[in-house]
Scaffold this motif. Sequence first.
Motif, PDB file in Angstrom:
ATOM      1  N   UNK A   1       4.513  -3.692  -8.991  1.00 63.55           N
ATOM      2  CA  UNK A   1       4.184  -3.956  -7.594  1.00 63.55           C
ATOM      3  C   UNK A   1       3.396  -5.414  -7.355  1.00 63.55           C
ATOM      4  N   UNK A   2       2.312  -5.477  -8.270  1.00 63.07           N
ATOM      5  CA  UNK A   2       1.628  -6.883  -8.093  1.00 63.07           C
ATOM      6  C   UNK A   2       2.372  -8.083  -8.451  1.00 63.07           C
ATOM      7  N   UNK A   3       3.312  -7.702  -9.577  1.00 60.27           N
ATOM      8  CA  UNK A   3       4.029  -9.054 -10.071  1.00 60.27           C
ATOM      9  C   UNK A   3       5.081  -9.348  -8.593  1.00 60.27           C
ATOM     10  N   UNK A   4       5.638  -8.380  -8.306  1.00 63.16           N
ATOM     11  CA  UNK A   4       6.781  -8.753  -7.449  1.00 63.16           C
ATOM     12  C   UNK A   4       6.254  -9.123  -5.902  1.00 63.16           C
TER      13      UNK A   4
ATOM     14  N   UNK B   1      -5.730 -11.669  -3.954  1.00 64.20           N
ATOM     15  CA  UNK B   1      -5.587 -10.813  -2.444  1.00 64.20           C
ATOM     16  C   UNK B   1      -5.060  -9.621  -2.706  1.00 64.20           C
ATOM     17  N   UNK B   2      -3.861  -9.668  -3.319  1.00 61.31           N
ATOM     18  CA  UNK B   2      -3.022  -8.484  -3.969  1.00 61.31           C
ATOM     19  C   UNK B   2      -3.734  -7.284  -4.741  1.00 61.31           C
ATOM     20  N   UNK B   3      -4.666  -8.166  -5.779  1.00 63.06           N
ATOM     21  CA  UNK B   3      -5.420  -7.444  -6.594  1.00 63.06           C
ATOM     22  C   UNK B   3      -6.299  -6.705  -5.913  1.00 63.06           C
ATOM     23  N   UNK B   4      -6.826  -7.234  -4.972  1.00 67.78           N
ATOM     24  CA  UNK B   4      -8.360  -6.566  -4.220  1.00 67.78           C
ATOM     25  C   UNK B   4      -7.520  -5.331  -3.524  1.00 67.78           C
ATOM     26  N   UNK B   5      -6.514  -5.751  -2.834  1.00 66.07           N
ATOM     27  CA  UNK B   5      -5.851  -4.643  -1.843  1.00 66.07           C
ATOM     28  C   UNK B   5      -5.546  -3.502  -2.809  1.00 66.07           C
ATOM     29  N   UNK B   6      -5.188  -3.688  -3.862  1.00 61.08           N
ATOM     30  CA  UNK B   6      -4.662  -2.518  -4.768  1.00 61.08           C
ATOM     31  C   UNK B   6      -5.689  -1.900  -5.558  1.00 61.08           C
TER      32      UNK B   6
ATOM     33  N   UNK C   1       0.749  -1.268   0.030  1.00 58.20           N
ATOM     34  CA  UNK C   1       0.061   0.077  -0.061  1.00 58.20           C
ATOM     35  C   UNK C   1       1.043   1.362   0.078  1.00 58.20           C
ATOM     36  N   UNK C   2       2.015   1.135   1.053  1.00 57.91           N
ATOM     37  CA  UNK C   2       2.795   2.370   0.984  1.00 57.91           C
ATOM     38  C   UNK C   2       3.618   2.463  -0.428  1.00 57.91           C
ATOM     39  N   UNK C   3       3.795   1.553  -1.228  1.00 54.94           N
ATOM     40  CA  UNK C   3       4.294   1.757  -2.642  1.00 54.94           C
ATOM     41  C   UNK C   3       3.636   2.220  -3.577  1.00 54.94           C
TER      42      UNK C   3
END
Length: 140
Positions: A38-41, A128-133, A26-28
């Motif tokens: 960011x999603x990939x990493x 999960x990361x996609x929803x958070x993004x 989130x900070x990035x």
Amino acid sequence: MIYLGLFLAAFLAATLVPAQSEAVLVSLLVAGYPVWALLLVASAGNVLGSVVNWWLGGQLLRFRTHRWFPVSGQALERAQRHYQRYGSWSLLLSWVPIIGDPLTLAAGVMKEPLWRFLLLVTLAKVGRYLVLTLITLQVL
């Protein structure tokens, strides 16, 4: 260096080590780094951390006859029955805090094929990361 930090945070967060990767992501995102990078990493680090758990789970059974083994034979049989009941699909919950990491370890103990493990865990972790993004970008 930023991406390495995110990768390591996501990797550690997926192992049994208590760590948080969501705050780093989130900070990035807020700082304006490229979303897809960011999603990939983050996803790669988190999935690889889960693979470590899977591998450790596969190695655990070699030690089940030792006195110091942390799980009783009855508890192991109960876990095997539970995993057989819900099976591979339970790995879709691997993103959930507290229960997700032990699920990936249990998948290794239960000899879940790596290809299926990777497919289901990747879907869960990327989701999960996609929803958070998406939530983060909506707030910005």
